[in-house]
Each structure stands twice: as structure tokens, then as C-alpha cells.
Design a protein around this motif. Structure first.
Motif, PDB file in Angstrom:
ATOM      1  N   PHE A 189      -3.859 -15.194   8.613  1.00  0.00           N
ATOM      2  CA  PHE A 189      -2.568 -15.365   8.468  1.00  0.00           C
ATOM      3  C   PHE A 189      -1.754 -14.600   7.530  1.00  0.00           C
ATOM      4  CE2 PHE A 189      -3.225 -19.605  10.758  1.00  0.00           C
ATOM      5  CZ  PHE A 189      -2.879 -19.164  11.833  1.00  0.00           C
ATOM      6  N   VAL A 190      -2.093 -14.508   6.252  1.00  0.00           N
ATOM      7  CA  VAL A 190      -1.719 -13.625   5.248  1.00  0.00           C
ATOM      8  C   VAL A 190      -1.641 -12.066   5.694  1.00  0.00           C
ATOM      9  CG1 VAL A 190      -2.228 -12.689   3.091  1.00  0.00           C
ATOM     10  CG2 VAL A 190      -2.340 -15.295   3.203  1.00  0.00           C
ATOM     11  N   TRP A 191      -2.616 -11.958   6.259  1.00  0.00           N
ATOM     12  CA  TRP A 191      -2.728 -10.358   6.777  1.00  0.00           C
ATOM     13  C   TRP A 191      -1.774 -10.229   7.872  1.00  0.00           C
ATOM     14  CZ3 TRP A 191      -3.363  -8.461  11.630  1.00  0.00           C
ATOM     15  CH2 TRP A 191      -3.517  -7.187  11.637  1.00  0.00           C
ATOM     16  N   LEU A 192      -1.456 -11.025   8.820  1.00  0.00           N
ATOM     17  CA  LEU A 192      -0.596 -10.935   9.898  1.00  0.00           C
ATOM     18  C   LEU A 192       0.763 -10.954   9.406  1.00  0.00           C
ATOM     19  CD1 LEU A 192      -0.024 -10.890  12.852  1.00  0.00           C
ATOM     20  CD2 LEU A 192       0.098 -13.271  12.913  1.00  0.00           C
ATOM     21  N   PHE A 193       1.120 -11.901   8.528  1.00  0.00           N
ATOM     22  CA  PHE A 193       2.508 -11.998   7.774  1.00  0.00           C
ATOM     23  C   PHE A 193       2.705 -10.935   6.773  1.00  0.00           C
ATOM     24  CE2 PHE A 193       2.154 -16.895   7.959  1.00  0.00           C
ATOM     25  CZ  PHE A 193       2.332 -17.127   9.406  1.00  0.00           C
ATOM     26  N   GLU A 194       1.887 -10.088   6.239  1.00  0.00           N
ATOM     27  CA  GLU A 194       2.099  -8.984   5.529  1.00  0.00           C
ATOM     28  C   GLU A 194       2.352  -7.844   6.613  1.00  0.00           C
ATOM     29  OE1 GLU A 194      -1.119  -8.805   3.099  1.00  0.00           O
ATOM     30  OE2 GLU A 194      -0.285  -9.962   1.153  1.00  0.00           O
ATOM     31  N   ALA A 249      -3.441 -23.650   6.988  1.00  0.00           N
ATOM     32  CA  ALA A 249      -3.723 -22.385   6.632  1.00  0.00           C
ATOM     33  C   ALA A 249      -2.392 -21.612   6.834  1.00  0.00           C
ATOM     34  CB  ALA A 249      -4.700 -21.614   7.762  1.00  0.00           C
ATOM     35  N   MET A 250      -1.457 -21.991   7.731  1.00  0.00           N
ATOM     36  CA  MET A 250      -0.076 -21.361   7.953  1.00  0.00           C
ATOM     37  C   MET A 250       0.627 -21.755   6.675  1.00  0.00           C
ATOM     38  SD  MET A 250       1.044 -21.877  11.750  1.00  0.00           S
ATOM     39  CE  MET A 250       0.072 -21.255  13.287  1.00  0.00           C
ATOM     40  N   VAL A 251       0.503 -23.050   6.318  1.00  0.00           N
ATOM     41  CA  VAL A 251       1.375 -23.369   5.005  1.00  0.00           C
ATOM     42  C   VAL A 251       1.044 -22.511   3.949  1.00  0.00           C
ATOM     43  CG1 VAL A 251       1.819 -25.342   3.423  1.00  0.00           C
ATOM     44  CG2 VAL A 251       1.649 -25.926   5.782  1.00  0.00           C
ATOM     45  N   ASN A 252      -0.215 -22.477   3.646  1.00  0.00           N
ATOM     46  CA  ASN A 252      -0.744 -21.542   2.559  1.00  0.00           C
ATOM     47  C   ASN A 252      -0.409 -20.007   2.655  1.00  0.00           C
ATOM     48  OD1 ASN A 252      -2.011 -23.805   1.531  1.00  0.00           O
ATOM     49  ND2 ASN A 252      -3.956 -23.392   2.437  1.00  0.00           N
ATOM     50  N   GLU A 295       2.455 -17.749   0.290  1.00  0.00           N
ATOM     51  CA  GLU A 295       2.271 -16.697  -0.364  1.00  0.00           C
ATOM     52  C   GLU A 295       2.865 -15.348   0.077  1.00  0.00           C
ATOM     53  OE1 GLU A 295      -1.945 -13.648  -0.607  1.00  0.00           O
ATOM     54  OE2 GLU A 295      -2.213 -15.860  -0.283  1.00  0.00           O
ATOM     55  N   VAL A 296       3.038 -15.075   1.019  1.00  0.00           N
ATOM     56  CA  VAL A 296       4.153 -14.002   1.747  1.00  0.00           C
ATOM     57  C   VAL A 296       5.339 -14.317   1.720  1.00  0.00           C
ATOM     58  CG1 VAL A 296       3.830 -12.435   3.572  1.00  0.00           C
ATOM     59  CG2 VAL A 296       1.710 -13.359   3.229  1.00  0.00           C
ATOM     60  N   PHE A 297       5.661 -15.308   2.165  1.00  0.00           N
ATOM     61  CA  PHE A 297       7.110 -15.769   2.451  1.00  0.00           C
ATOM     62  C   PHE A 297       7.499 -16.661   1.185  1.00  0.00           C
ATOM     63  CE2 PHE A 297       6.290 -14.911   7.142  1.00  0.00           C
ATOM     64  CZ  PHE A 297       6.353 -13.239   6.806  1.00  0.00           C
ATOM     65  N   PRO A 298       7.447 -16.426  -0.193  1.00  0.00           N
ATOM     66  CA  PRO A 298       7.648 -17.593  -0.985  1.00  0.00           C
ATOM     67  C   PRO A 298       8.998 -18.159  -0.734  1.00  0.00           C
ATOM     68  CG  PRO A 298       7.506 -15.549  -1.987  1.00  0.00           C
ATOM     69  CD  PRO A 298       7.383 -15.251  -0.490  1.00  0.00           C
TER      70      PRO A 298
END
Length: 423
Positions: free
Chosen positions: A84-89, A110-113, A117-120
Motif C-alpha cells: 500500500f505504501v508503494w501504491l500510494f506513493e 495495513a491501509m491505516v499504516n 506514512e504517505v498521506f500524514p
């Protein structure tokens, strides 16, 4: 797709064996649409698209007709925080590093985390429907299940303020001896993510569930299925977007060239009729019609504001369930604030404010209540973009736009040589 249009964006993640793990892409039209409608998005990965069981992960927004619009999508091989971090970035890079103001997901940890991280700085809301549908699973074994469910529904949907909710929650725990229920207590800790009275003061385009994502999934059902290969998926995905774009063109034409009659003699209704797309004007009309159930019970005037107490008559399960709202009216600016917060949350002026405008003899509401987001008279830039699936011969405006853009590039090249430059 990149060869057909240089502004097409994609990103591919590979594993150690050089095999595809995840894919993200967005066509040019989507990227431009995101500039206007990417303020609030719904994100959901419940849809399995192909024989590899890769979850389809669409970013879905709301367009000027109140319809769902695709704002980029991915295919994931796993649903963990790293993916999800990869996708959001990837989505963030694609959209010029402009994060959404709000995002709605389910409760996936996992989405929450990844969002943190990506959209603080992005407001993160949980899908209310997903939470409420778990009530039978969590409480059906209780003897007083029916009463618990009824009280939870009343508390969640009817509380007008955080203060009311927190008091009501304490009473609910006491009445049904739920103090030791871990799931319930965890929900309370995260109440600002899902309880409507905590969310309504911010603009969410009316979204409180991931239903937008699920409706987009249902839309793709006519084009792909569990046996679709990745190659077939790409082709069918384009076919689906072509249908989606054509429908938007049709409703744009309808809003500009046909008229929905207004049901009253109010000049305010006429004001919205001239500005809003059909779908959004119909929402405004619903508020106009609902004024008949609202009554001013008390008015308090001071040097600054006129404060109205309004009773709205309602029926629930055959019984009277009246609700009271407070509307503050500024006689100098003609601004109103209603405790229902419909305008703040949905971007549609509420029946209670309309009642007060009538009482105050206001013929036209301030322009702040007529959102450009729902305006039918604006030429939306994404509708001028020629995507890989566009039928450009049917849209001469697209060809003109592309030609003008090429000419402007030439002007920009010449202007860059000038020593005089101003922002």
C-alpha cells in the motif's frame, strides 16, 4: 499507452525474481480530472480482477454530477503495508505530489499504516457501512441483541455533536454492560474516523462509505471476470473507461441543453437551477421540498447574529421522531451556519438554512453556497483531453484543445528566452 500519450503514467514493482508484484497507472484524462476532483477519494481492494487473484485497487472520486470518477488504479499481489505504501506513493507522484484532503477506506490495518506514512496530513475516514454490518457478528449472541443494535444505530446516526455522542456512548455501555467488549472499546478510541458527528464539519462530497469504490467495481463487472488475463484486462479496462467517458459527455450535454423545472417560486431555487448540473440541482430541490417539514420554534436576535431554533418533523418506525436544529444567520453577510452541517459535509445547502433565508427575505444566497464543483457552465479540462480510448472524431473540441496546447508550447519556448519573467 505511453506511446499513444506521453502524459500517460504507470509504475511497476518487481520482486527479486524480476516478476511483477504490483502495477499502478493513470491515463492523461484521469490525471487532469484528479486536479479538480481529487480532494476526497474512496479506496477499496475487495475486487479480485483476474485469474491471478490480484486485487483491483481503484482510487475513486466524485465528479460535478455527483457520479463516481476513476482517479487512478492499481493491481496488487499482496495487501500488506509495504504494497500500500508503494501504491500510494505512486499515486502521489502521478498527481503532482498533491495528497487528497480526505480518504475513505475499510478498517484494514495495513491501509491505516500506509496512509499515516504517505498521506500524514490527510483526513482518514473508515467506511461506516463496513462497521455497522459487523453488529450481528459481534452481538447476535447477546440476549438483548435487538435493543443493542437499535441503540447503537440511534446513537451513531442521530447524535448531532461529539459531546452528545460521548455521553450517549457511556450510557450505552452502562445499559448493556458492554464495558468489557474489546471490539466495541476499540471502535470508541477510533470514533473520529467513522462516527458521522465527528466527520460532518469537513467536506467529504457526501461520502461516508466505500460505496463509490464498490459501485466502480460493479461497473467493471461487465468487462472483466475471474478468468481475465493481464493483457485482456488492459484492453477491457480501456473499453470500460470509454463507456464511462461517453456517459459523462451525455450528462454534460443534458445539463447544458435541457432544463429541470423548479417546483417553487423561490428565486433561490432559480439561482441553483441556472448553475448546477441536473443531478446536483435535484439534490437542492430535495432540500427545498423538505422545508415543508421544518418549523421555526424560536428566534433570538442580538447585535451580531439571528439564531433560529428549528423543529423538523420526522417519522421513524411509525412514531414521531422530531429533531431540532440551530441555524445562525448573519444579517450583514447573509451567511448561515446550521448544526446539521449538510453544506460543510456534502456541499449542498440544507433545508433549515433555506427556511431561514426565506424568513429573512433573502432572494439570492451568497456565492459561497453555490459551489463551482457542481457547476454545469464550467468547461472541465479533463473533458478536453484525448485519451487512448477517446473517440476524437466525435469531439472536435478535443482536437482544438490539443492543437492549441501544441501552439502554446511554442510560445513558451520563445518566452523562456526573455530576460523579463514574472510569476
Amino acid at each position: 499507452m505511453k506511446d499513444l500519450n506521453n502524459d500517460f503514467y504507470y509504475d511497476i514493482a518487481l520482486d527479486e525474481g524480476n516478476r511483477i508484484c504490483s502495477v499502478f497507472w493513470a491515463d492523461t484524462r484521469t490525471r487532469v480530472a484528479c486536479e479538480e476532483f481529487g480532494d476526497v477519494v474512496s479506496f477499496d481492494t475487495t475486487y479480485l480482477t483476474n485469474k491471478y487473484d490480484m486485487p483491483f485497487a481503484p482510487f475513486v472520486g466524485v465528479n460535478h454530477h455527483g457520479h463516481s470518477i476513476l482517479l487512478g488504479c492499481g493491481l496488487l499481489s499482496s495487501e500488506d503495508t509495504v504494497s500500500f505504501v508503494w501504491l500510494f506513493e505512486s499515486w502521489l507522484r502521478c498527481m503532482g505530489h498533491k495528497a487528497p484532503n480526505g480518504i475513505i477506506t475499510d478498517q484494514c490495518r495495513a491501509m491505516v499504516n500506509a496512509i499515516a506514512e504517505v498521506f500524514p496530513n490527510t483526513r482518514h475516514g473508515w467506511c461506516l457501512w463496513h462497521i455497522m454490518k459487523k453488529l450481528p457478528e459481534k452481538f447476535q449472541g447477546f440476549k438483548n441483541y435487538v435493543a443493542i443494535k437499535s441503540d447503537i444505530h440511534a446513537l451513531v446516526y442521530d447524535c448531532g455533536s461529539p459531546w452528545d455522542f460521548e455521553n450517549g456512548w457511556e450510557q450505552l455501555l452502562t445499559n448493556h454492560a458492554l464495558e468489557g467488549n474489546d471490539w466495541f472499546c476499540t471502535l470508541y478510541e477510533e470514533r473520529r474516523k467513522w462516527v458521522p458527528c465527528y466527520l460532518r464539519s469537513d467536506f467529504w462530497a457526501g461520502m461516508s462509505t466505500t460505496q463509490r469504490s464498490e459501485s466502480m467495481n460493479a461497473f467493471f463487472d461487465g468487462f472483466i471476470n475471474s478468468s481475465t488475463t493481464l493483457q485482456q484486462f488492459v484492453v477491457q479496462f480501456d473499453n470500460a473507461l470509454r463507456v464511462k467517458a461517453q456517459k459523462e459527455i451525455q450528462v454534460d450535454f443534458s445539463s447544458l441543453n435541457t432544463t429541470i423545472g423548479y417546483g417553487s417560486q423561490s428565486p433561490i431555487e432559480r439561482q441553483f437551477q441556472l448553475e448546477y448540473t441536473h443531478e446536483e440541482f435535484e439534490e437542492v430541490q430535495t432540500e427545498f421540498w423538505s422545508r415543508m417539514n421544518c418549523f421555526i420554534k424560536n428566534t433570538l436576535k442580538d447585535n451580531f447574529l439571528n439564531t433560529y431554533s428549528i423543529k423538523e418533523e420526522r417519522m421513524f418506525e411509525g412514531k414521531c421522531a422530531d429533531k431540532f436544529y440551530t441555524v445562525e444567520f448573519d444579517p450583514i453577510t447573509n451567511n448561515t451556519t446550521c448544526s446539521c452541517l449538510l453544506f460543510e459535509f456534502r456541499g449542498i445547502i440544507c433545508r433549515h438554512s433555506l427556511l431561514v433565508f426565506g424568513q429573512e427575505d433573502i432572494c439570492n444566497v451568497p456565492s459561497k453556497y453555490v459551489l463551482q464543483r457542481w457547476n454545469k457552465n464550467i468547461c472541465r479540462r479533463h473533458t478536453l483531453i484525448i485519451a487512448a480510448y477517446s473517440t476524437s472524431k466525435l469531439q472536435p473540441t478535443m482536437q482544438k484543445y490539443q492543437l492549441l496546447c501544441k501552439k502554446f508550447y511554442g510560445i513558451a519556448e520563445v518566452a523562456c528566452e526573455s530576460e523579463v519573467f514574472s510569476n
